[in-house]
Design an enzyme around this catalytic site. Structure first.
Site, PDB file in Angstrom:
ATOM      1  N   THR A 198       9.047  -0.917  -1.200  1.00 51.96           N
ATOM      2  CA  THR A 198      10.156  -0.030  -1.547  1.00 51.96           C
ATOM      3  C   THR A 198      11.005  -0.561  -2.706  1.00 51.96           C
ATOM      4  O   THR A 198      11.566   0.227  -3.474  1.00 51.96           O
ATOM      5  CB  THR A 198      11.035   0.195  -0.300  1.00 51.96           C
ATOM      6  OG1 THR A 198      10.186   0.630   0.768  1.00 51.96           O
ATOM      7  CG2 THR A 198      12.086   1.248  -0.531  1.00 51.96           C
ATOM      8  N   LEU A 205      -0.830   9.916   4.820  1.00 52.27           N
ATOM      9  CA  LEU A 205      -2.151   9.458   4.367  1.00 52.27           C
ATOM     10  C   LEU A 205      -2.872  10.479   3.485  1.00 52.27           C
ATOM     11  O   LEU A 205      -4.071  10.681   3.608  1.00 52.27           O
ATOM     12  CB  LEU A 205      -3.044   9.091   5.569  1.00 52.27           C
ATOM     13  CG  LEU A 205      -2.582   7.912   6.423  1.00 52.27           C
ATOM     14  CD1 LEU A 205      -3.483   7.772   7.658  1.00 52.27           C
ATOM     15  CD2 LEU A 205      -2.598   6.611   5.630  1.00 52.27           C
ATOM     16  N   ILE A 240       5.227  -6.668   8.170  1.00 52.11           N
ATOM     17  CA  ILE A 240       4.948  -5.558   9.058  1.00 52.11           C
ATOM     18  C   ILE A 240       4.752  -4.257   8.275  1.00 52.11           C
ATOM     19  O   ILE A 240       5.141  -4.161   7.116  1.00 52.11           O
ATOM     20  CB  ILE A 240       6.148  -5.317  10.026  1.00 52.11           C
ATOM     21  CG1 ILE A 240       7.437  -5.138   9.226  1.00 52.11           C
ATOM     22  CG2 ILE A 240       6.258  -6.400  11.064  1.00 52.11           C
ATOM     23  CD1 ILE A 240       8.679  -4.830  10.039  1.00 52.11           C
ATOM     24  N   ASN A 241       4.221  -3.248   8.941  1.00 49.40           N
ATOM     25  CA  ASN A 241       4.259  -1.891   8.419  1.00 49.40           C
ATOM     26  C   ASN A 241       5.654  -1.335   8.696  1.00 49.40           C
ATOM     27  O   ASN A 241       6.531  -2.054   9.187  1.00 49.40           O
ATOM     28  CB  ASN A 241       3.177  -1.030   9.110  1.00 49.40           C
ATOM     29  CG  ASN A 241       2.707   0.126   8.222  1.00 49.40           C
ATOM     30  OD1 ASN A 241       3.521   0.748   7.534  1.00 49.40           O
ATOM     31  ND2 ASN A 241       1.426   0.414   8.240  1.00 49.40           N
ATOM     32  N   THR A 242       5.878  -0.059   8.401  1.00 44.83           N
ATOM     33  CA  THR A 242       7.217   0.513   8.568  1.00 44.83           C
ATOM     34  C   THR A 242       7.597   0.679  10.041  1.00 44.83           C
ATOM     35  O   THR A 242       6.742   0.704  10.923  1.00 44.83           O
ATOM     36  CB  THR A 242       7.304   1.893   7.887  1.00 44.83           C
ATOM     37  OG1 THR A 242       6.253   2.710   8.408  1.00 44.83           O
ATOM     38  CG2 THR A 242       7.174   1.771   6.387  1.00 44.83           C
ATOM     39  N   CYS A 280      -0.281   2.938  10.590  1.00 45.79           N
ATOM     40  CA  CYS A 280       0.445   4.019   9.916  1.00 45.79           C
ATOM     41  C   CYS A 280       1.188   4.848  10.952  1.00 45.79           C
ATOM     42  O   CYS A 280       0.576   5.408  11.855  1.00 45.79           O
ATOM     43  CB  CYS A 280      -0.499   4.923   9.120  1.00 45.79           C
ATOM     44  SG  CYS A 280       0.408   6.293   8.335  1.00 45.79           S
ATOM     45  N   SER A 298       0.826  -1.208   0.000  1.00 49.26           N
ATOM     46  CA  SER A 298       0.000   0.000   0.000  1.00 49.26           C
ATOM     47  C   SER A 298       0.859   1.258   0.000  1.00 49.26           C
ATOM     48  O   SER A 298       1.826   1.367   0.744  1.00 49.26           O
ATOM     49  CB  SER A 298      -0.906  -0.001   1.230  1.00 49.26           C
ATOM     50  OG  SER A 298      -1.652   1.189   1.285  1.00 49.26           O
ATOM     51  N   LYS A 301      -3.526   2.664  -2.083  1.00 42.62           N
ATOM     52  CA  LYS A 301      -3.164   3.593  -1.022  1.00 42.62           C
ATOM     53  C   LYS A 301      -4.329   3.738  -0.047  1.00 42.62           C
ATOM     54  O   LYS A 301      -5.491   3.704  -0.443  1.00 42.62           O
ATOM     55  CB  LYS A 301      -2.828   4.957  -1.645  1.00 42.62           C
ATOM     56  CG  LYS A 301      -2.298   5.957  -0.648  1.00 42.62           C
ATOM     57  CD  LYS A 301      -1.623   7.112  -1.340  1.00 42.62           C
ATOM     58  CE  LYS A 301      -1.193   8.167  -0.310  1.00 42.62           C
ATOM     59  NZ  LYS A 301      -0.305   7.618   0.732  1.00 42.62           N
ATOM     60  N   ALA A 332       7.154   9.887   5.214  1.00 43.36           N
ATOM     61  CA  ALA A 332       6.082  10.431   6.054  1.00 43.36           C
ATOM     62  C   ALA A 332       5.126  11.161   5.131  1.00 43.36           C
ATOM     63  O   ALA A 332       5.120  12.381   5.045  1.00 43.36           O
ATOM     64  CB  ALA A 332       6.646  11.363   7.113  1.00 43.36           C
TER      65      ALA A 332
END
Lengths: 272, 319
Positions: free
Chosen positions: B269, B76, B194-196, B133, B24, B48, B73
């Site tokens: 990425t 959203l 995982i997320n970041t 997020c 995403s 997204k 960053a």
């Protein structure tokens, strides 16, 4: 925006030259890319090692089946590209971005380039000269040895106004000071560091001259997918992405992607 | 073995021909990457995140490249669910792969309402709940860092749709297994792990944070070992499938995640390095399975699981 020609190009380095300390010119065998690229467009260079993000580089010049990239080695990514030699392979995504509008309506044009910004404006200068415009190049760098390729622009038919921060060549001071002192052109094209572009925008907007600025920013993907490189733009701009009304987001601007809607924006439409 | 190994994977009721999701926020709407990658050779695009109300996103700079990765960053940025459903989503219908919608929110009610409307659309094959997020002043991540709140969000979203619900977990927690179990118990069909990872970079010339938002989310190979361990721990805690993600760039990276317990992987990425990465991984994965005489990915999932090192090795080791 990405054109229908945008794709991954497998190219070969045909020549590598150092134009100054840390300044590299890579000439690539890249027929389709050279053919498709318009002034002010760029490519994303895929790192041969696969170990860094791709790097956005202006297409400096195109000639027949050759396209060249001019860049300063500033970090890991550009160092990797600077280490390439004749015969090496380099894959590129491009051409990308909207590029400059070089329709040639203005007969007296100023191109303002700061530092590596010079890499984005040669195709533009060549086009405008060919269309019969008078083209003055205001070109600034930190020091004399970083004022590269001036002769190339002179040969292309540009009148040169050079400046250096340290006064080692041309007028001492910022290139925008020289622009301000000079008679007003009918149109301005500019590429360079953001503070320089902001000053160009002030000068242009104050005198009602239309200016196209090619913005520089750290890219994520470089092709419009991540929204990492944005600039606030007036909603009325044709480049403004579709977004809910101002009252819904508490802001009279919208963020446009520098990589996708740009990198060239009209100075009077920026809200920075 | 002469038959071509299958790379198909099932996440809840969602069937995908390939186990590769595009992360995403990393793949736009798919349109941007279409000229550069074969979208028929990817599993699905996770779109997204969309929120109830429109969001302008964070001030610049939004991206900083770091050793072996990058900080982002974005904040959203999205037009809000009304505009998204009315003016955006229909444009994505022609993609030759499945689309997974992503929902972010600031309250349990936000998640439920947006999830319901998004999941009702035919263009959307499944929904990912972004409860992690890190870039919205920590509000968004609050949910994913608390097993109780995660469960509330998932339960509320679950009641709105039968489509596959994927819950994207944060690595910025003490016990990811507890959050994983909470999401599973509340009705999640799969977990994205995982997320970041939260991070920061400072401009030492200007003496200020490099990101407009100060803090950001770290992605890329830098976080891969963190992600592999998170997948390994989550896989032992739940029975639902896991989508492993965090710095996957090569076949070897992908294999690590499958062996740790992921049933599918997500690539983010790496698309910024080379958009051909997902296609390459699929081709190489197929060849790997064939070479090993394996019929499908199931033969790999969780096969590195040895639990954790037995505690007796450390008994008496007080220093």
């Amino acid at each position: 925006m990405a054109t229908i020609d945008t794709r991954v190009h497998a190219t070969t380095v045909s020549e590598r030259r150092e134009l100054g300390p840390g300044v590299v010119l890579l000439t690539l065998d890249a027929a389709e890319l050279a053919n498709a690229t318009r002034p002010g467009q760029y490519v994303m260079a895929i790192p041969p090692s696969g170990e860094t993000a791709a790097t956005a580089l202006a297409v400096y010049e195109t000639q027949g089946k050759l396209a060249s990239l001019l860049f300063f080695t500033t970090g890991k990514r550009t160092r990797e590209l600077a280490a390439l030699h004749s015969g090496d392979r380099l894959d590129l995504i491009g051409p990308l971005g909207n590029g400059f509008d070089c329709s040639g309506d203005a007969r007296d044009v100023a191109i303002v380039a700061g530092g590596v910004g010079i890499a984005s404006v040669l195709l533009c200068a060549q086009r405008l000269v060919r269309l019969g415009s008078r083209v003055r190049l205001f070109y600034g760098a930190r020091t004399a040895e970083l004022l590269i390729e001036s002769q190339r622009f002179a040969d292309a038919g540009c009148e040169l106004v050079e400046t250096t921060d340290d006064g080692t060549r041309g007028a001492p001071g910022f290139v925008t000071d020289a622009l301000e002192r000079a008679p007003r052109p009918q149109a301005i094209y500019a590429c360079g560091p953001t503070p320089m572009l902001r000053r160009v925008a002030q000068i242009a907007n104050a005198s009602g001259v239309r200016a196209q600025l090619s913005l520089e920013e750290t890219f994520g993907c470089g092709i419009g997918g991540c929204w990492g490189c944005v600039v606030p733009l007036v909603r009325a701009s044709v480049q403004a992405p579709s977004f809910p009304p101002a009252q819904a987001v508490n802001g009279d601007f919208v963020y446009a992607r520098i990589c996708r809607e740009g990198p060239v924006f009209w100075a009077h439409e920026l809200r920075w | 073995m002469s038959t071509v190994p299958s790379l198909a994977v099932r996440l809840g009721s969602l069937e995908l021909p390939y186990p590769t999701l595009m992360g995403s926020g990393c793949y736009g709407t798919g349109e941007e990457f279409a000229p550069l990658a074969d979208l028929t050779r990817i599993g699905a695009i996770v779109l997204k995140s969309v929120t109830r109300l429109p969001r302008l996103g964070n001030p610049m700079p939004r991206i900083v490249h770091t050793p072996a990765g990058m900080l982002n960053a974005i904040g959203l940025q999205n037009p809000g669910i009304d505009w998204y459903l009315e003016r955006e989503l229909h444009k994505y219908a022609e993609r030759p792969c499945k689309l997974i919608g992503s929902v972010a929110g600031f309250s349990v009610d936000d998640y439920a309402r947006v999830c319901e409307r998004l999941a009702a659309r035919a263009e959307i094959a499944a929904v990912e709940l972004n409860v992690s997020c890190p870039n919205v002043a920590s509000e968004g991540e609050t949910f994913g860092c608390d097993p109780g709140l995660t469960a509330e969000v998932v339960r509320a979203a679950r009641s709105t749709t039968d489509k596959t619900l994927i819950v994207k977990l944060s690595p910025n927690v003490t016990d990811i297994a507890a959050v994983a179990r909470a999401a599973e118990a509340a009705g999640a069909d799969a977990l994205a792990v995982i997320n970041t990872v939260r991070g920061m970079a400072i401009d030492v010339d200007a003496w200020r944070p490099r990101l407009g938002n100060v803090a950001g989310g770290l992605s890329g190979p830098a976080i891969r070992p963190i992600a592999v361990l998170a997948v390994y721990e989550a896989a032992q805690a739940v029975r639902i499938p896991i989508v492993g993600q965090g710095g996957i760039e090569t076949l070897t990276d992908a294999l690590e995640f499958f062996l740790a317990g992921a049933s599918a992987i997500s690539i983010g990425t790496a698309n910024f390095t080379d958009p051909r990465v997902p296609g390459r991984i699929v081709t190489e994965l197929q060849a790997y399975l064939a070479r090993r005489g394996l019929a499908d990915l199931g033969a790999l999932v969780g096969k590195a699981n040895q639990g954790f090192t037995t505690p007796h090795q450390y008994e008496g080791d007080e220093g």
